[in-house]
Scaffold this motif. Sequence first.
Motif, PDB file in Angstrom:
ATOM      1  N   MET A 222       0.820  -1.204   0.000  1.00  0.00           N
ATOM      2  CA  MET A 222       0.000   0.000   0.000  1.00  0.00           C
ATOM      3  C   MET A 222       0.856   1.257   0.000  1.00  0.00           C
ATOM      4  N   ILE A 223       1.982   1.242   0.716  1.00  0.00           N
ATOM      5  CA  ILE A 223       2.888   2.400   0.713  1.00  0.00           C
ATOM      6  C   ILE A 223       3.395   2.668  -0.700  1.00  0.00           C
ATOM      7  N   PHE A 224       3.805   1.618  -1.407  1.00  0.00           N
ATOM      8  CA  PHE A 224       4.315   1.821  -2.762  1.00  0.00           C
ATOM      9  C   PHE A 224       3.203   2.233  -3.726  1.00  0.00           C
ATOM     10  N   ALA A 225       1.982   1.761  -3.473  1.00  0.00           N
ATOM     11  CA  ALA A 225       0.840   2.228  -4.268  1.00  0.00           C
ATOM     12  C   ALA A 225       0.583   3.708  -4.009  1.00  0.00           C
ATOM     13  N   TYR A 226       0.719   4.144  -2.750  1.00  0.00           N
ATOM     14  CA  TYR A 226       0.535   5.558  -2.406  1.00  0.00           C
ATOM     15  C   TYR A 226       1.567   6.430  -3.123  1.00  0.00           C
ATOM     16  N   ILE A 227       2.824   6.011  -3.106  1.00  0.00           N
ATOM     17  CA  ILE A 227       3.884   6.783  -3.776  1.00  0.00           C
ATOM     18  C   ILE A 227       3.611   6.863  -5.274  1.00  0.00           C
ATOM     19  N   THR A 228       3.208   5.728  -5.855  1.00  0.00           N
ATOM     20  CA  THR A 228       2.960   5.674  -7.295  1.00  0.00           C
ATOM     21  C   THR A 228       1.819   6.595  -7.696  1.00  0.00           C
ATOM     22  N   ILE A 229       0.721   6.567  -6.940  1.00  0.00           N
ATOM     23  CA  ILE A 229      -0.420   7.402  -7.328  1.00  0.00           C
ATOM     24  C   ILE A 229      -0.117   8.879  -7.108  1.00  0.00           C
ATOM     25  N   PHE A 230       0.694   9.218  -6.094  1.00  0.00           N
ATOM     26  CA  PHE A 230       1.077  10.618  -5.910  1.00  0.00           C
ATOM     27  C   PHE A 230       1.799  11.135  -7.153  1.00  0.00           C
ATOM     28  N   CYS A 231       2.784  10.387  -7.627  1.00  0.00           N
ATOM     29  CA  CYS A 231       3.567  10.813  -8.793  1.00  0.00           C
ATOM     30  C   CYS A 231       2.705  10.842 -10.052  1.00  0.00           C
ATOM     31  N   ALA A 232       1.848   9.827 -10.208  1.00  0.00           N
ATOM     32  CA  ALA A 232       0.989   9.761 -11.395  1.00  0.00           C
ATOM     33  C   ALA A 232       0.008  10.919 -11.422  1.00  0.00           C
ATOM     34  N   ILE A 233      -0.571  11.248 -10.264  1.00  0.00           N
ATOM     35  CA  ILE A 233      -1.542  12.344 -10.205  1.00  0.00           C
ATOM     36  C   ILE A 233      -0.858  13.689 -10.392  1.00  0.00           C
ATOM     37  N   TYR A 234       0.365  13.847  -9.851  1.00  0.00           N
ATOM     38  CA  TYR A 234       1.104  15.090 -10.082  1.00  0.00           C
ATOM     39  C   TYR A 234       1.251  15.321 -11.589  1.00  0.00           C
ATOM     40  N   ALA A 235       1.734  14.311 -12.301  1.00  0.00           N
ATOM     41  CA  ALA A 235       1.936  14.459 -13.743  1.00  0.00           C
ATOM     42  C   ALA A 235       0.618  14.715 -14.466  1.00  0.00           C
ATOM     43  N   PHE A 323      -1.581   5.580 -21.595  1.00  0.00           N
ATOM     44  CA  PHE A 323      -0.712   5.003 -20.566  1.00  0.00           C
ATOM     45  C   PHE A 323      -0.664   5.796 -19.260  1.00  0.00           C
ATOM     46  N   GLY A 324      -1.277   6.970 -19.210  1.00  0.00           N
ATOM     47  CA  GLY A 324      -1.143   7.850 -18.058  1.00  0.00           C
ATOM     48  C   GLY A 324      -2.068   7.533 -16.906  1.00  0.00           C
ATOM     49  N   LYS A 325      -2.295   8.517 -16.062  1.00  0.00           N
ATOM     50  CA  LYS A 325      -2.958   8.314 -14.770  1.00  0.00           C
ATOM     51  C   LYS A 325      -4.355   7.712 -14.875  1.00  0.00           C
ATOM     52  N   ILE A 326      -5.166   8.149 -15.837  1.00  0.00           N
ATOM     53  CA  ILE A 326      -6.529   7.608 -15.929  1.00  0.00           C
ATOM     54  C   ILE A 326      -6.484   6.099 -16.138  1.00  0.00           C
ATOM     55  N   SER A 327      -5.504   5.627 -16.910  1.00  0.00           N
ATOM     56  CA  SER A 327      -5.390   4.190 -17.170  1.00  0.00           C
ATOM     57  C   SER A 327      -4.706   3.439 -16.040  1.00  0.00           C
ATOM     58  N   THR A 328      -3.734   4.081 -15.372  1.00  0.00           N
ATOM     59  CA  THR A 328      -3.043   3.383 -14.282  1.00  0.00           C
ATOM     60  C   THR A 328      -3.864   3.354 -12.996  1.00  0.00           C
ATOM     61  N   ASN A 329      -4.761   4.313 -12.828  1.00  0.00           N
ATOM     62  CA  ASN A 329      -5.497   4.399 -11.569  1.00  0.00           C
ATOM     63  C   ASN A 329      -6.321   3.148 -11.249  1.00  0.00           C
ATOM     64  N   GLY A 380       8.068  22.502 -16.314  1.00  0.00           N
ATOM     65  CA  GLY A 380       7.048  21.850 -15.503  1.00  0.00           C
ATOM     66  C   GLY A 380       6.731  20.453 -15.992  1.00  0.00           C
ATOM     67  N   PHE A 381       6.697  20.260 -17.310  1.00  0.00           N
ATOM     68  CA  PHE A 381       6.427  18.945 -17.882  1.00  0.00           C
ATOM     69  C   PHE A 381       7.604  17.993 -17.656  1.00  0.00           C
ATOM     70  N   TYR A 382       8.818  18.513 -17.766  1.00  0.00           N
ATOM     71  CA  TYR A 382       9.996  17.667 -17.533  1.00  0.00           C
ATOM     72  C   TYR A 382      10.066  17.214 -16.068  1.00  0.00           C
ATOM     73  N   PHE A 383       9.691  18.111 -15.162  1.00  0.00           N
ATOM     74  CA  PHE A 383       9.682  17.743 -13.749  1.00  0.00           C
ATOM     75  C   PHE A 383       8.639  16.658 -13.484  1.00  0.00           C
ATOM     76  N   ALA A 384       7.481  16.777 -14.129  1.00  0.00           N
ATOM     77  CA  ALA A 384       6.445  15.750 -14.002  1.00  0.00           C
ATOM     78  C   ALA A 384       6.942  14.398 -14.489  1.00  0.00           C
ATOM     79  N   ALA A 385       7.684  14.409 -15.600  1.00  0.00           N
ATOM     80  CA  ALA A 385       8.235  13.155 -16.132  1.00  0.00           C
ATOM     81  C   ALA A 385       9.224  12.534 -15.153  1.00  0.00           C
ATOM     82  N   ALA A 386      10.019  13.382 -14.487  1.00  0.00           N
ATOM     83  CA  ALA A 386      10.976  12.872 -13.500  1.00  0.00           C
ATOM     84  C   ALA A 386      10.256  12.184 -12.342  1.00  0.00           C
ATOM     85  N   LEU A 387       9.141  12.762 -11.902  1.00  0.00           N
ATOM     86  CA  LEU A 387       8.373  12.130 -10.827  1.00  0.00           C
ATOM     87  C   LEU A 387       7.779  10.797 -11.275  1.00  0.00           C
TER      88      LEU A 387
END
Length: 412
Positions: A222-235, A323-329, A380-387
């Motif tokens: 669950m912790i790793f899922a939390y980290i993943t969704i934070f980064c995905a939602i940021y982007a 491939f982005g957040k809507i599909s990974t969520n 801003g987009f490059y930073f999102a990609a890094a996350l």
Amino acid sequence: MGEPNGKKELVPYWIKAVIIFFLGWVAIYATRSVLNPVMDNIQGEFGLSGAQLGMISSIFFIGYAGLNVPSGILGDKIGKKKVLVPGIILFGIFAAVTGMMPTFFLFMVAWLLVGIFQGFYYGPQYGLSSEAIPAKHITVGSAIINSGMAFGLSIGYFISSYTVGTLGMSWRAPFYIIAIPVVLIGLAMWWIIKDKPKSKEERAQENGGQKLKVKDLFSKNMIFAYITIFCAIYAFFVVVTWIPYYLQHARGIEGTEVAVVSSLVPWAAIPGSILFSWIADKMGKRRPVLLVMIPLSIIATVCIVAFNSMWVLYAALIGYGIFGKISTNPVLVAVIADNAPKHALGTAFGLYNFIGMCGSILAPYITGLLTDLTGSLNAGFYFAAALLGVAFISVLFIKEDNRPNVEGTLVN
């Protein structure tokens, strides 16, 4: 799962639940996205900097994220339907109020209230749908519900772009227009959704007589899922918040064409989310699917701003949608459903979305700030990609050999 009232119905209850919760997400995202195409108009009327303009979305998501956990806990205690339905009706009403506000401060206050009442939805909704949808359809069912986000984004973009950009109406008009269907969807949800809150004894029985402990919500998976969704939602909120503004200022696109191009993301996400969710259900595993999707979403995010070609931009937006957040969520939702305490699904989903939506609080403001500092949205987009790279690393640590809610059900 059987019908809540014990009667055989022509359309199974879980299908009705999927449809109405899909409409709930249409309402939520259409309301949010009416803002994006008129950000330029709002900036001009109130004389805002890029950071102040980004703060409009950030303040909204402070309210939204802040209510995710309390609404999940409250839904588990008094009934999830009693929490989410009033929230929908009230955020529809306050969307109209937002359009009436004469000053930037009052606009922000009203928009914050829209965010607060939208925060009533996530935990109770996914708690109810996870209880209603049969286990073998949980990921695909969640993906269909989730696809309401894509429809809502496109609808909101179109309403704003058409009424303001094409018809020449005030930027306030979309806020009035969207309020009507939102309230109607809330009333339909009250009529269709059935919820029988469990007693304290029933909740305790589900957990072997043990009370919920904080550590139950923070297993490694669950912790790793939390980290993943934070980064995905940021982007995701870098893309959906700023892409209309980017198209207007960097690509010279105006009017309804802004809505058409911006909508490539949500429309591409619909088949993408259903396809990858179906694959995850067939495999009985989530991790391999995520390990394919996230690197491809990184490439798409970079390509949105890295090339001057409009065809590359179109392909990148479609790729990000697939491939982005809507599909990974929905795949990540299945990870939470696999691992969360069964008696506290609303609380677990509320926490999951709260952590994820912290990314939505930061993304608009940080992107606006980077734009002010660099004179370009590209940083801003490059930073999102890094996350998203951080998200990929997190997924590598998700283990699927011991999922409490699906033991013995993995399909190899």
